[in-house]
Design a protein around this motif. Structure first.
Motif: not given
Length: 553
Positions: A145-161
């Protein structure tokens, strides 16, 4: 006056129990000078009170029992409900949920990404170093879970959610629509049976739908841990090449996404944690980052989980050292406490050096990660190479360390009730997870060859201690002569030399003189055998043990 006769003894009483140590719990898992000093040094002194509170809870009888129960009562797969509906759920013992609730609440999952304070990532790592004294298995979903956040930031619209939910501190184990939960857990699905770490051989296929950014997946994953997480980052082959996708267990309309769990792995250790083989068929997934950039996207996740492998190995070292020290303090043989026997003191002091070096390196890597997140380019370059170096070396030392600590308990340590066999089974996992030793050694070569700033950052770090110890200076000089021409055959020797020099530089700069001198003499100076307990004469064993063992030596 007649004397009162002694009460009759039960016929089954053949002996009194003597010369056995009392239970270790309750104890303070944060009673570790190397940890607390590193916490302050790496900009997270503000978290000390909370880390100490978590350490006392980790060493308490209740939390220690949770760890034992979660491993004794292993997770069970439920593919269908009583009516025949496919559900693909895993049931855990209540102890697992207790452990998870404390871990998430203490910010050991994604919370640091929402904390603007310098040292937030260091504070999380320190928390893991103490809460890991309970059980290693539940550290898997918190790490992912900790590690997923920086990877998800590659897709800003998903990271926002999803980022605000991944950084939450409320544990909710029920599968339901992710956006309707107070917080989320994330996992990852990268490897497949035909390729393992060679993810470019993956065959899981991604087909675009009419909705932009939405695909369906068909294929399988070979080793997906914590299948009850809410979201997964998954690698699959799209038209543009290997790509990263977000796969929720429950879709926005409340229906279950296709995530068929074929079976749970029957593992050597880490048995409290469920590891599964999921199968995808028309599984809905959202693209994360551009097509064809899946490895680059998910490598941000791997950098974080590799740090957690180092952390978990250091935690096992510290936990088993504390167990061994407690036993020998209360156990006597041949007329003296084991702790007072010179050879046992050498063994324990040698283990203490290894543990402190692992803890110091773990917190230095966490500090680099924290400063890299805040834009420090030099720390980002250092983190790039030093995390791979630490992952290789510290996790390699874990199995030998836990075996030696177990042996300090003698036959008692070989008995399951002591807890030491569980730690021993756990230790090899950290070297395998997130890339075996060879994978990490090759990654160091890759960093040296493709990212010149990585080598510069490593040598800049080592240069800070120049002149403090002649043995360290010589080791760094040898390292500078060696690395340029090293190929695959010499990769492990190179990475080992890097790791020892890095650990020695940290101890020379920050540890007491007795600790630094003994480490340099044994690990760099050649005055060391092939097993723990072979420190040279005059190594300052008393000072080392006084610092390392809770309650002193």
């Amino acid at each position: 006056m007649a004397s009162t006769p002694a009460p009759p003894q039960p016929r089954h009483a053949t002996h009194d129990v003597t010369n056995q140590p009392p239970p270790l719990a309750p104890y303070d898992a944060a009673e570790d000078p190397a940890l607390l000093e590193g916490l302050r040094r790496e900009d997270a002194g503000w978290a000390e009170e909370e880390v100490r509170r978590l350490g006392r809870r980790a060493g308490g009888a209740e939390a220690q029992e949770w760890g034992e129960l979660a491993n004794r009562h292993e997770p069970e797969l439920r593919t269908h409900d009583r009516y025949g509906n496919r559900i693909d759920e895993v049931e855990f013992h209540p102890a697992w949920h207790h452990l998870m609730r404390v871990a998430v609440g203490a910010g050991l999952a994604g919370a640091p990404w929402a904390d603007a304070r310098p040292g937030a990532h260091v504070a999380r790592t320190a928390g893991g170093l103490v809460w890991g004294h309970t059980d290693a298995g539940h550290g898997c979903p918190t790490s992912m879970t900790y590690a997923a956040v920086p990877a998800l930031r590659a897709q800003p619209d998903l990271a926002e959610i999803y980022e605000p939910l991944l950084t939450g501190r409320e544990y909710d184990p029920v599968l339901r629509v992710p956006t309707e939960k107070p917080a989320l857990l994330a996992g990852m699905g990268m490897t497949e049976k035909q390729g393992g770490s060679d993810v470019r051989t993956n065959t899981t296929a991604a087909t675009p739908t009419a909705e932009p950014g939405v695909y369906t997946l068909r294929g399988h994953k070979w080793f997906t841990s914590a299948p009850m997480c809410d979201l997964f980052l998954v690698l699959a082959q799209a038209a543009g090449g290997l790509s990263c996708f977000l796969v929720p267990r429950v879709l926005p309309d409340g229906s279950r996404n296709t995530f068929r769990i074929q079976r749970l792995k029957d593992k050597l250790g880490n048995r409290s944690n469920a590891s599964s083989e999921p199968e995808f068929e028309e599984t809905v997934a959202w693209l994360v980052g551009p097509e064809g950039r899946g490895v680059k996207t998910i490598i941000e996740m791997v950098n974080c989980t590799r740090l957690d492998c180092v952390m978990s190995s250091a935690t096992l070292m510290r936990k088993t050292l504390v167990e061994a020290g407690h036993h020998v303090r209360h156990r006597s043989a041949f007329g003296a406490r084991l702790l007072d026997q010179p050879l046992m003191r050498n063994v324990l002091a040698d283990l203490a050096l290894e543990s402190e070096a692992a803890t110091a390196l773990t917190l230095r890597l966490a500090g680099a990660a924290d400063r890299a997140v805040r834009g420090d380019a030099g720390e980002r370059a250092f983190r790039r190479i030093a995390t791979a170096v630490g992952k290789y070396w510290v996790t390699k030392r874990g199995p030998a360390f836990t075996a030696e600590a177990l042996e300090c308990l003698g036959g008692n340590g070989y008995v399951e009730e002591s807890g030491m066999p569980r730690h021993y089974r756990e230790a090899p996992l950290l070297s395998i997870w997130e890339g075996s030793g060879n994978v990490n050694a090759l990654d160091v070569l890759r960093a040296l060859g493709r990212e010149p700033g990585a080598a510069d950052a490593l040598f800049a770090e080592l240069a800070v201690a120049r002149g403090a110890d002649a043995r360290l200076d010589a080791a760094v000089a040898r390292l500078g002569d060696r690395w340029a021409g090293t190929g695959q055959v010499g990769a492990r020797r190179l990475v080992e030399a890097m790791a020892l020099a890095l650990q020695a530089s940290l101890l020379v700069r920050y540890a007491p003189a007795a600790v630094a001198d003994a480490f340099c003499a044994s690990r760099l100076g050649g005055d060391w055998g092939h097993a723990f307990g072979t420190l040279p004469a005059g190594s300052g064993l008393d000072a080392i043990l006084e610092r390392a063992l809770p309650g002193g030596a």
